[in-house]
Write an enzyme that holds these catalytic residues in place. Sequence first.
Site, PDB file in Angstrom:
ATOM      1  CB  CYS A 166      -1.489  -0.125 -33.278  1.00  0.00           C
ATOM      2  SG  CYS A 166      -1.764   1.536 -33.908  1.00  0.00           S
ATOM      3  CD  GLU A 167      -6.487  -4.349 -36.334  1.00  0.00           C
ATOM      4  OE1 GLU A 167      -5.956  -5.260 -36.980  1.00  0.00           O
ATOM      5  OE2 GLU A 167      -7.619  -4.456 -35.819  1.00  0.00           O
ATOM      6  CG  HIS A 168      -6.850   0.670 -33.992  1.00  0.00           C
ATOM      7  ND1 HIS A 168      -6.490   0.067 -32.809  1.00  0.00           N
ATOM      8  CD2 HIS A 168      -7.898  -0.040 -34.473  1.00  0.00           C
ATOM      9  CE1 HIS A 168      -7.295  -0.947 -32.582  1.00  0.00           C
ATOM     10  NE2 HIS A 168      -8.150  -1.047 -33.560  1.00  0.00           N
ATOM     11  CG  HIS A 169      -3.503   5.172 -34.428  1.00  0.00           C
ATOM     12  ND1 HIS A 169      -3.856   4.368 -33.360  1.00  0.00           N
ATOM     13  CD2 HIS A 169      -4.381   6.191 -34.432  1.00  0.00           C
ATOM     14  CE1 HIS A 169      -4.893   4.898 -32.739  1.00  0.00           C
ATOM     15  NE2 HIS A 169      -5.239   5.998 -33.374  1.00  0.00           N
TER      16      HIS A 169
ATOM     17  CD  GLN B 244       0.190  -5.670 -25.730  1.00  0.00           C
ATOM     18  OE1 GLN B 244       0.281  -4.456 -25.877  1.00  0.00           O
ATOM     19  NE2 GLN B 244       0.503  -6.279 -24.599  1.00  0.00           N
TER      20      GLN B 244
ATOM     21  CG  HIS C 250       0.446   0.045 -27.681  1.00  0.00           C
ATOM     22  ND1 HIS C 250      -0.236  -0.625 -28.668  1.00  0.00           N
ATOM     23  CD2 HIS C 250       0.690  -0.865 -26.708  1.00  0.00           C
ATOM     24  CE1 HIS C 250      -0.407  -1.890 -28.312  1.00  0.00           C
ATOM     25  NE2 HIS C 250       0.142  -2.061 -27.124  1.00  0.00           N
TER      26      HIS C 250
ATOM     27  CB  CYS D  16      -1.020   4.860 -31.481  1.00  0.00           C
ATOM     28  SG  CYS D  16      -1.735   3.483 -30.595  1.00  0.00           S
TER      29      CYS D  16
HETATM   30 ZN   LIG Z   1      -2.989   2.677 -32.361  1.00  0.00          ZN
END
Ligand SMILES: [Zn+2]
Length: 198
Positions: free
Chosen positions: A87-90, A128, A156, A158
């Site tokens: 995931c690009e956030h975490h 996703q 996920h 995260c």
């Molecule tokens: Zn994430």
Amino acid sequence: MAYKKTEQYNDKITSRLTEGYREALGLLGEDPDREGLLKTPERIAKAMQFLTQGYQMDAKAILNSAKFTEDVQQMVIVKDIELYSMCEHHMLPFFGKAHIAYIPNGYITGLSKLARVVDVYSRRLQVQERLTTQIMDAIRETLNPLGVAVVIEASHLCMMMRGVQKQNSVTTTSAFFGEFEKNETRSEFIRLIGSKLH
Ligand SMILES: [Zn+2]
């Protein structure tokens, strides 16, 4: 599933990443000089290059490399394609399965190429939803089919490891084009992949 494992690493990038991860280990409260961690920064540097190698790959070129003229118009389905992304956030992994279908319109492609397209886009920092659409678009734009459908079911880390800790949640995303926008065709596809998606 056929894909080439990249073992070629850019030395300059590897050494700069290694430096950065060494510093990160220290900032996180570790001792980067203890025996078990000596090679860890370099291993992370290489692992991360491997896990983001999709930036160097061209999905349409892969599909075009095995594009054949064929006068069939039956639904082609490849289901349960293993998928690992971040995931690009975490920058934490999400993983699961992709199911792909298309209805040819003069051209078909190698089935293993569809699985490789999943790798091309999943070996990047992703969400996703975008991953699902990118896979669909690559097939649509290369093969000009009558329809394309992509469903991804993924867990996920995260969500599972931090904060909300929803251990068993699976996120399902889908993208449909052309014939698959019709209820009947879409239902047939969903029945064939055995998804709980409605
Ligand atoms: Zn994430």
